[in-house]
Design an enzyme around this catalytic site. Sequence first.
Site, PDB file in Angstrom:
ATOM      1  CB  THR A 291      -1.460-130.003  55.391  1.00  0.00           C
ATOM      2  OG1 THR A 291      -0.839-130.166  56.290  1.00  0.00           O
ATOM      3  CG2 THR A 291      -3.262-130.243  55.768  1.00  0.00           C
TER       4      THR A 291
ATOM      5  CD  GLU B  92      -8.624-135.409  61.051  1.00  0.00           C
ATOM      6  OE1 GLU B  92      -9.189-135.940  60.159  1.00  0.00           O
ATOM      7  OE2 GLU B  92      -6.951-134.417  60.276  1.00  0.00           O
TER       8      GLU B  92
ATOM      9  CG  ASP C 182      -1.772-134.325  61.531  1.00  0.00           C
ATOM     10  OD1 ASP C 182      -2.511-134.689  62.725  1.00  0.00           O
ATOM     11  OD2 ASP C 182      -1.940-133.617  60.313  1.00  0.00           O
TER      12      ASP C 182
ATOM     13  CD  GLU D 292      -9.005-127.605  60.241  1.00  0.00           C
ATOM     14  OE1 GLU D 292      -8.446-128.419  60.101  1.00  0.00           O
ATOM     15  OE2 GLU D 292      -8.718-128.060  58.992  1.00  0.00           O
TER      16      GLU D 292
HETATM   17  O1  KIV Z   1      -2.746-131.518  59.153  1.00  0.00           O
HETATM   18  C1  KIV Z   1      -1.941-129.890  59.437  1.00  0.00           C
HETATM   19  O2  KIV Z   1      -2.140-129.573  58.215  1.00  0.00           O
HETATM   20  C2  KIV Z   1      -3.453-129.831  60.290  1.00  0.00           C
HETATM   21  C3  KIV Z   1      -3.755-128.035  60.569  1.00  0.00           C
HETATM   22  C4  KIV Z   1      -4.630-127.693  59.424  1.00  0.00           C
HETATM   23  C5  KIV Z   1      -3.874-128.033  61.548  1.00  0.00           C
HETATM   24  O3  KIV Z   1      -3.834-130.252  61.148  1.00  0.00           O
END
Ligand code: KIV
Length: 268
Positions: A52, A122, A90, A185
Amino acid sequence: MGSDNTPSRITTRSLQLRRERGQAISMLTAYDFPTAKFLDEAGIDILLVGDTVAMVVGGHETTLPATMDQMIYHSEMVGRAAKRAMVVVDLPFPEGQLQVSRSIEAGARVLQETKCHAVKLEGGAEQAPRIEAMVTAGIPVMAHVGLRPQNIHVDGGYRVQREQEKLIHDAKAAESAGAFAVLIECVPESVAAAIHDAVSVPTIGIGAGGGTTGQVLVTHDLIGLTAGYTPKFVRTYASVGETIRQAAEAFRQSVEDGSFPGPDESFK
Ligand code: KIV
């Protein structure tokens, strides 16, 4: 507490104990050193260097532009700041979609080049072989099921995910493959609670109601530092954007009227 008064680090094992003892887990995004430091000092259990960052810091419309090099850059800062929190990074698109060896290399970069501790990937059942290979290689993986922002163009937008059986299958497959936790989510509260009941690892919800072990939000949403749309599931605890605007206006006015710098702010 450690012997030198440093707080004990949150680990995959301590998170599992939290789930078994019915204790909640808090998780927030962090992309830079000072924010990570304050969140860590506030006792947040997990800091997420989320992709994000491409949206809330980079101004993009999706998470897809985040690159592995950018994630490493932000993870270095967050990893240096966090003394107690576990830091999860991530895997950005397409590091978790191409060959499994590429995901292992990306996860290894996180563990070798930053002080972070795990990655988030994911996907559910279709990612089970990848999760298993990464965990076998020594890379802890948090799975991410339900709404998958990296899949936005296939899904045709951000929508609440309601297929309970499929989502339970995804979470169980991720758990069997070795994921230490499952992030859920944007699913209805009853569906998230059913997923939680179906697995034994900690579950962390975002837009998933109150039936999960923990909760995660994007920090910029939480503190009111976003430029655009705020999702329904966000609670905003502060108005930092407005505070920045007011401080900048006060500075501009004092420059324009000559009251800044004053005698105390000047060298003699
Ligand atoms: O990338 C991110 O910030 C996320 C959140 C929405 C949990 O995966």
